[in-house]
Motif scaffolding. Structure first.
Motif, PDB file in Angstrom:
ATOM      1  N   ALA A   1       2.662  -9.755  -1.782  1.00 40.18           N
ATOM      2  CA  ALA A   1       1.306  -9.702  -2.546  1.00 40.18           C
ATOM      3  C   ALA A   1       0.167 -10.255  -1.542  1.00 40.18           C
ATOM      4  O   ALA A   1       0.653 -10.604  -0.415  1.00 40.18           O
TER       5      ALA A   1
ATOM      6  N   SER B   1       8.314  -3.073  -7.779  1.00 37.35           N
ATOM      7  CA  SER B   1       7.122  -3.706  -8.701  1.00 37.35           C
ATOM      8  C   SER B   1       5.985  -3.129  -8.168  1.00 37.35           C
ATOM      9  O   SER B   1       5.781  -2.482  -7.211  1.00 37.35           O
ATOM     10  N   SER B   2       4.671  -3.037  -8.924  1.00 39.52           N
ATOM     11  CA  SER B   2       3.397  -2.469  -8.661  1.00 39.52           C
ATOM     12  C   SER B   2       2.616  -3.504  -7.972  1.00 39.52           C
ATOM     13  O   SER B   2       1.242  -3.523  -7.791  1.00 39.52           O
ATOM     14  N   SER B   3       2.844  -4.650  -7.982  1.00 40.01           N
ATOM     15  CA  SER B   3       2.268  -6.083  -7.751  1.00 40.01           C
ATOM     16  C   SER B   3       2.242  -6.249  -6.168  1.00 40.01           C
ATOM     17  O   SER B   3       1.734  -7.326  -5.933  1.00 40.01           O
ATOM     18  N   TRP B   4       2.576  -5.366  -5.305  1.00 42.28           N
ATOM     19  CA  TRP B   4       2.479  -5.904  -3.938  1.00 42.28           C
ATOM     20  C   TRP B   4       1.439  -5.135  -2.942  1.00 42.28           C
ATOM     21  O   TRP B   4       0.926  -4.108  -3.491  1.00 42.28           O
ATOM     22  N   TYR B   5       1.119  -5.565  -2.111  1.00 43.29           N
ATOM     23  CA  TYR B   5      -0.075  -5.185  -1.253  1.00 43.29           C
ATOM     24  C   TYR B   5       0.739  -4.407  -0.085  1.00 43.29           C
ATOM     25  O   TYR B   5       0.078  -3.392   0.294  1.00 43.29           O
TER      26      TYR B   5
ATOM     27  N   ASN C   1      -0.750  -0.722  -0.432  1.00 43.13           N
ATOM     28  CA  ASN C   1      -2.244  -0.487  -0.419  1.00 43.13           C
ATOM     29  C   ASN C   1      -2.441  -0.821   1.015  1.00 43.13           C
ATOM     30  O   ASN C   1      -3.984  -0.816   1.181  1.00 43.13           O
TER      31      ASN C   1
ATOM     32  N   ARG D   1       7.265  -9.873  -3.122  1.00 47.55           N
ATOM     33  CA  ARG D   1       7.411  -9.142  -4.413  1.00 47.55           C
ATOM     34  C   ARG D   1       8.474  -8.084  -4.309  1.00 47.55           C
ATOM     35  O   ARG D   1       8.517  -7.614  -3.295  1.00 47.55           O
TER      36      ARG D   1
ATOM     37  N   SER E   1      -8.584  -5.486   1.231  1.00 46.57           N
ATOM     38  CA  SER E   1      -7.961  -5.174   0.009  1.00 46.57           C
ATOM     39  C   SER E   1      -8.979  -4.375  -0.680  1.00 46.57           C
ATOM     40  O   SER E   1      -8.217  -3.847  -1.771  1.00 46.57           O
TER      41      SER E   1
END
Length: 195
Positions: A76, A86-90, A125, A82, A144
């Protein structure tokens, strides 16, 4: 060790779920736990245990979200690992180094840690050359906050042509650049696709 609810307790290995590989400072610094560590458990004031489960699944496996941060793991923006599912990583780590200058050539972005740097490659991302971005807000923004979008999207504003440390390094054909606060290479060079 065996799990007692959300806590670990010492147990004979024949009844245990995991073994302590080594003890380290709390939190353990880079390289203080073995690579096959599945979980880091606080065992006292200022000490943690680097633990490895006896059976699968091993959450310390690269990309699984637990254990020690290493190449292949997803992180993240705060530098915490993470699960890649999951969808919470950068971004995805290509290396963990002592300083950003030591990141490998495949590095697209980097995040500072307490005791090092996570070098990030493609995925999540993290922007890469050739990707399209939506038009961000005015002024200096965090990397970000520059959102990648499909180039076929009506939101596509520009295509990334390169990254660098100054706008003078933008390649020919770049129409604009964005300066991102706190980024590994703070200048994102762009070619406008929507004017």
């Amino acid at each position: 060790m065996s799990r007692d609810g959300a806590r670990f307790a010492l147990a004979p290995c024949v009844r245990g779920e995991a073994e302590v590989l080594t003890l380290a400072a709390d939190p353990p610094g880079r390289g203080r736990c073995p690579d096959d560590t599945d979980e880091v458990v606080r065992v006292g004031r200022g000490r943690t245990a680097c633990v490895r489960a006896f059976l699968e699944p091993h959450p310390g496996r690269a990309g699984a979200g637990g254990g020690v941060l290493r190449a292949g793991d997803c992180v993240a923006l705060d530098g915490r690992e993470r699960p890649c599912t999951s969808s919470s990583w950068y971004g995805r780590a290509v290396a963990i180094t002592g300083e950003a200058d030591a990141c490998p050539a495949a590095t697209l972005d980097a995040l500072a840690l307490r005791d090092g740097v996570v070098c990030l490659g493609r995925g999540g991302n993290v922007l890469a050359e050739g990707m399209c971005v939506a038009k961000p807000g005015k002024g200096v923004v965090m990397r970000s906050a520059i959102a990648g979008v499909p180039c076929s999207s009506p939101r596509a504003w520009a295509r990334v042509t390169s990254f660098g440390t100054s706008a003078r390094g933008c390649p020919q054909g770049s129409d604009r650049y964005l300066r991102a606060r706190g980024a590994f290479r703070p200048v994102t060079c762009l070619h406008l696709v929507s004017k």
